[in-house]
Design a protein around this motif. Structure first.
Motif, PDB file in Angstrom:
ATOM      1  N   GLY A 109      39.530  39.259  41.529  1.00 20.38           N
ATOM      2  CA  GLY A 109      40.109  39.624  40.239  1.00 20.38           C
ATOM      3  C   GLY A 109      41.456  39.017  39.927  1.00 20.38           C
ATOM      4  N   ALA A 110      42.068  38.272  40.858  1.00 26.09           N
ATOM      5  CA  ALA A 110      43.388  37.689  40.596  1.00 26.09           C
ATOM      6  C   ALA A 110      43.307  36.621  39.509  1.00 26.09           C
ATOM      7  CB  ALA A 110      43.951  37.079  41.879  1.00 26.09           C
ATOM      8  N   HIS A 111      44.250  36.664  38.593  1.00 19.38           N
ATOM      9  CA  HIS A 111      44.324  35.666  37.534  1.00 19.38           C
ATOM     10  C   HIS A 111      45.144  34.449  37.968  1.00 19.38           C
ATOM     11  CE1 HIS A 111      43.718  39.605  35.523  1.00 19.38           C
ATOM     12  NE2 HIS A 111      42.885  38.914  34.791  1.00 19.38           N
ATOM     13  N   HIS A 112      46.046  34.646  38.914  1.00 21.98           N
ATOM     14  CA  HIS A 112      46.906  33.568  39.413  1.00 21.98           C
ATOM     15  C   HIS A 112      46.991  33.687  40.936  1.00 21.98           C
ATOM     16  CE1 HIS A 112      48.352  33.188  35.248  1.00 21.98           C
ATOM     17  NE2 HIS A 112      48.528  34.510  35.274  1.00 21.98           N
ATOM     18  N   TYR A 113      47.281  32.568  41.574  1.00 18.65           N
ATOM     19  CA  TYR A 113      47.463  32.559  43.031  1.00 18.65           C
ATOM     20  C   TYR A 113      48.713  31.752  43.363  1.00 18.65           C
ATOM     21  CZ  TYR A 113      46.544  32.103  48.023  1.00 18.65           C
ATOM     22  OH  TYR A 113      46.652  32.165  49.388  1.00 18.65           O
ATOM     23  N   ILE A 114      49.565  32.308  44.218  1.00 19.32           N
ATOM     24  CA  ILE A 114      50.782  31.624  44.661  1.00 19.32           C
ATOM     25  C   ILE A 114      50.711  31.444  46.176  1.00 19.32           C
ATOM     26  CG2 ILE A 114      53.284  31.833  44.945  1.00 19.32           C
ATOM     27  CD1 ILE A 114      53.333  33.403  42.316  1.00 19.32           C
ATOM     28  N   ASP A 115      50.827  30.197  46.606  1.00 19.53           N
ATOM     29  CA  ASP A 115      50.898  29.873  48.031  1.00 19.53           C
ATOM     30  C   ASP A 115      52.365  29.976  48.454  1.00 19.53           C
ATOM     31  OD1 ASP A 115      51.004  28.750  50.538  1.00 19.53           O
ATOM     32  OD2 ASP A 115      50.178  26.796  49.948  1.00 19.53           O
ATOM     33  N   SER A 116      52.698  31.011  49.219  1.00 22.96           N
ATOM     34  CA  SER A 116      54.098  31.237  49.581  1.00 22.96           C
ATOM     35  C   SER A 116      54.594  30.265  50.641  1.00 22.96           C
ATOM     36  CB  SER A 116      54.289  32.680  50.064  1.00 22.96           C
ATOM     37  OG  SER A 116      53.497  32.942  51.219  1.00 22.96           O
ATOM     38  N   ASP A 117      53.689  29.473  51.232  1.00 23.81           N
ATOM     39  CA  ASP A 117      54.121  28.403  52.123  1.00 23.81           C
ATOM     40  C   ASP A 117      54.608  27.193  51.324  1.00 23.81           C
ATOM     41  OD1 ASP A 117      53.719  29.647  54.532  1.00 23.81           O
ATOM     42  OD2 ASP A 117      51.713  28.830  54.857  1.00 23.81           O
ATOM     43  N   VAL A 141      44.633  44.044  44.839  1.00 24.90           N
ATOM     44  CA  VAL A 141      44.260  43.069  43.813  1.00 24.90           C
ATOM     45  C   VAL A 141      43.128  43.618  42.954  1.00 24.90           C
ATOM     46  CG1 VAL A 141      43.104  40.840  43.461  1.00 24.90           C
ATOM     47  CG2 VAL A 141      45.060  41.005  45.011  1.00 24.90           C
ATOM     48  N   GLN A 142      42.125  44.197  43.596  1.00 23.97           N
ATOM     49  CA  GLN A 142      40.987  44.729  42.839  1.00 23.97           C
ATOM     50  C   GLN A 142      41.406  45.884  41.934  1.00 23.97           C
ATOM     51  OE1 GLN A 142      37.040  44.928  45.064  1.00 23.97           O
ATOM     52  NE2 GLN A 142      38.453  44.666  46.786  1.00 23.97           N
ATOM     53  N   GLU A 171      47.530  41.836  34.380  1.00 26.64           N
ATOM     54  CA  GLU A 171      47.489  40.429  34.754  1.00 26.64           C
ATOM     55  C   GLU A 171      47.903  40.364  36.220  1.00 26.64           C
ATOM     56  OE1 GLU A 171      49.687  36.200  33.640  1.00 26.64           O
ATOM     57  OE2 GLU A 171      49.902  37.928  32.295  1.00 26.64           O
ATOM     58  N   THR A 172      46.991  39.924  37.059  1.00 29.45           N
ATOM     59  CA  THR A 172      47.161  40.104  38.502  1.00 29.45           C
ATOM     60  C   THR A 172      47.452  38.777  39.191  1.00 29.45           C
ATOM     61  OG1 THR A 172      45.626  41.972  38.406  1.00 29.45           O
ATOM     62  CG2 THR A 172      46.073  41.031  40.578  1.00 29.45           C
ATOM     63  N   VAL A 173      48.493  38.791  40.017  1.00 28.28           N
ATOM     64  CA  VAL A 173      48.912  37.604  40.759  1.00 28.28           C
ATOM     65  C   VAL A 173      48.772  37.889  42.250  1.00 28.28           C
ATOM     66  CG1 VAL A 173      50.746  35.917  41.142  1.00 28.28           C
ATOM     67  CG2 VAL A 173      50.623  37.157  38.946  1.00 28.28           C
ATOM     68  N   ALA A 174      48.013  37.066  42.933  1.00 31.06           N
ATOM     69  CA  ALA A 174      47.884  37.178  44.383  1.00 31.06           C
ATOM     70  C   ALA A 174      48.850  36.210  45.045  1.00 31.06           C
ATOM     71  CB  ALA A 174      46.460  36.873  44.820  1.00 31.06           C
ATOM     72  N   VAL A 175      49.579  36.697  46.057  1.00 30.50           N
ATOM     73  CA  VAL A 175      50.554  35.866  46.762  1.00 30.50           C
ATOM     74  C   VAL A 175      50.240  35.928  48.247  1.00 30.50           C
ATOM     75  CG1 VAL A 175      52.994  35.378  47.158  1.00 30.50           C
ATOM     76  CG2 VAL A 175      52.290  36.529  45.033  1.00 30.50           C
ATOM     77  N   ALA A 176      50.002  34.780  48.865  1.00 34.55           N
ATOM     78  CA  ALA A 176      49.685  34.742  50.292  1.00 34.55           C
ATOM     79  C   ALA A 176      50.086  33.394  50.863  1.00 34.55           C
ATOM     80  CB  ALA A 176      48.195  34.999  50.526  1.00 34.55           C
ATOM     81  N   ARG A 177      50.136  33.318  52.173  1.00 36.71           N
ATOM     82  CA  ARG A 177      50.491  32.076  52.856  1.00 36.71           C
ATOM     83  C   ARG A 177      49.290  31.155  52.912  1.00 36.71           C
ATOM     84  NH1 ARG A 177      53.422  33.278  58.440  1.00 36.71           N
ATOM     85  NH2 ARG A 177      53.582  30.996  58.280  1.00 36.71           N
ATOM     86  N   GLY A 178      49.472  29.913  52.493  1.00 35.17           N
ATOM     87  CA  GLY A 178      48.392  28.946  52.531  1.00 35.17           C
ATOM     88  C   GLY A 178      47.446  29.093  51.351  1.00 35.17           C
ATOM     89  N   THR A 179      46.424  28.256  51.364  1.00 31.24           N
ATOM     90  CA  THR A 179      45.467  28.244  50.253  1.00 31.24           C
ATOM     91  C   THR A 179      44.102  28.802  50.640  1.00 31.24           C
ATOM     92  OG1 THR A 179      44.805  25.976  50.821  1.00 31.24           O
ATOM     93  CG2 THR A 179      46.597  26.239  49.208  1.00 31.24           C
ATOM     94  N   ASP A 180      43.937  29.204  51.898  1.00 28.98           N
ATOM     95  CA  ASP A 180      42.594  29.580  52.335  1.00 28.98           C
ATOM     96  C   ASP A 180      42.101  30.890  51.725  1.00 28.98           C
ATOM     97  OD1 ASP A 180      44.554  30.881  53.895  1.00 28.98           O
ATOM     98  OD2 ASP A 180      43.071  31.343  55.450  1.00 28.98           O
ATOM     99  N   ARG A 181      42.996  31.671  51.117  1.00 23.12           N
ATOM    100  CA  ARG A 181      42.566  32.930  50.514  1.00 23.12           C
ATOM    101  C   ARG A 181      42.496  32.874  48.991  1.00 23.12           C
ATOM    102  NH1 ARG A 181      43.948  37.835  54.544  1.00 23.12           N
ATOM    103  NH2 ARG A 181      43.887  36.606  56.457  1.00 23.12           N
ATOM    104  N   GLU A 182      42.794  31.705  48.438  1.00 18.35           N
ATOM    105  CA  GLU A 182      42.837  31.623  46.974  1.00 18.35           C
ATOM    106  C   GLU A 182      41.480  31.911  46.346  1.00 18.35           C
ATOM    107  OE1 GLU A 182      44.160  28.671  43.317  1.00 18.35           O
ATOM    108  OE2 GLU A 182      44.429  28.000  45.408  1.00 18.35           O
TER     109      GLU A 182
END
Length: 348
Positions: free
Chosen positions: A211-219, A184-185, A193-204
């Protein structure tokens, strides 16, 4: 000159990690002995420390993300001096004469060496490695921050920069852990334009801070479909340890997009052939990097303020670090600090 050093050691198949003291012989030929300041912990170390594989040579000392200072050099070493700040990673040496080495692709040498597997690794007060495996640590980078660059750092850096993503393109990082938080960094610092994708919201919050511009909760939603709603990704850097979700992620790739696997397990990847062909997708893998590429990753990190986010534990707590990694309690990276290592109770 030789001295006695402590190392976290497994002495039998499936045995425990114990602090063990033994003699460190003087390096010969093209070998270099490095006094270890820090050594990273990654998922591959779970298998190394289990020491149950057919090729395990005891005693086993894990550790392939190492940073420290050159203590001694062999008589045929050129370009390395006592006192140099250096790092060594998953690439721990090559044969130097095969077709891959002659082509400059030492990372894929069939006789490539890996610290902790090919010879005792860096969970120790010192490690002896081939001189050509060493990367110089630049000024401005602490050795405890430098250690993860030998594996996680250079792999993430190469995965992002080698993809040929158009300027201003969109890069998604799937899995925001030890590899992903660095990817991500790098992606953000390279202007994507950086999108972070992870399970849950605890890492948003952390992902956005990195540096992530967007976050997707894959759960909460299918990540490929969510990427498509954002306009699609030109590159997906896949850093999760399970390959199961990779097929659905392809639906979020733009035409001529690339999916680069960095984190893998023993599973297989099922890809719809028609989708791959009709969209001109590229599916590839990124193993690690050469010492020169590790140096480039570290210099880029210094220039752009990129650092691993790591828990620091003393060397003697390596088994605890593995437990935390295995259970998912570790948020990003663990680095073992060799400072003030106590004498081992079972010294040789």
């Amino acid at each position: 000159m030789s001295e006695h050093v402590s190392a976290m050691t497994v002495t039998e198949p499936g045995g425990p990690l114990r602090l063990r003291r033994s003699a460190a012989g003087a390096p010969t030929g093209t070998l270099v002995r490095v006094t270890v300041a820090a050594s990273g912990v990654c998922h591959a170390d779970l298998a190394t420390a289990a020491a149950t594989g057919p090729g395990a040579a005891f005693p086993v000392v894990p550790g392939h993300e190492v940073a420290g200072v050159v203590a001694e050099v062999g008589e045929r070493v050129a370009g390395r001096r006592v006192g140099d700040r250096v790092a060594v990673g998953w690439f721990g040496g090559s044969c130097g004469h095969c077709e891959r080495c002659r082509a400059g692709d030492v990372v894929h040498c069939p006789e490539r060496e890996v610290p902790g597997l090919s010879y005792p690794g860096g969970w120790a007060e010192s490690v002896t490695v081939p001189a050509d495996a060493l990367a110089r640590v630049p000024d401005g980078l602490d050795l405890l921050d430098a250690a993860p660059f030998g594996c996680a750092g250079v792999a993430a850096f190469n995965a992002v920069r080698r993809a040929g993503t158009p300027a201003g393109g969109r890069v998604a990082v799937f899995g925001i852990g030890g590899l992903g938080h660095l990817a991500v960094q790098f992606a953000a610092a390279l202007g994507y334009e950086t999108v972070a994708v992870a399970r849950g919201t605890d890492r948003e919050e952390a992902a956005r801070r990195l540096g992530a511009h967007h976050y997707i909760d894959s759960d909460a939603q299918a990540p490929g479909a969510a990427l498509r709603r954002l306009g699609g990704a030109d590159l997906i850097v896949y850093t999760a340890s399970s390959t199961a979700p990779a097929g659905e992620l392809l639906t979020g790739l733009n035409t001529h997009g690339r999916l680069t696997l960095v984190g893998v397990d023993a599973g297989s990847l099922t890809v719809p052939a028609a989708r791959l062909v009709m969209n001109g997708h590229t599916l590839t893998g990124q193993l690690t990097g050469t010492p020169r590429e590790t140096e480039e990753a570290m210099r880029f990190a210094v220039a752009h303020g990129i650092r691993p986010v790591a828990e620091r534990l003393p060397l003697r707590r390596a088994a605890e670090a593995l437990d935390r990694l295995r259970s998912g309690a570790t948020r990003f990276r663990v680095v073992l600090d060799t400072a003030h290592t106590p004498d081992a109770a079972d010294a040789d």
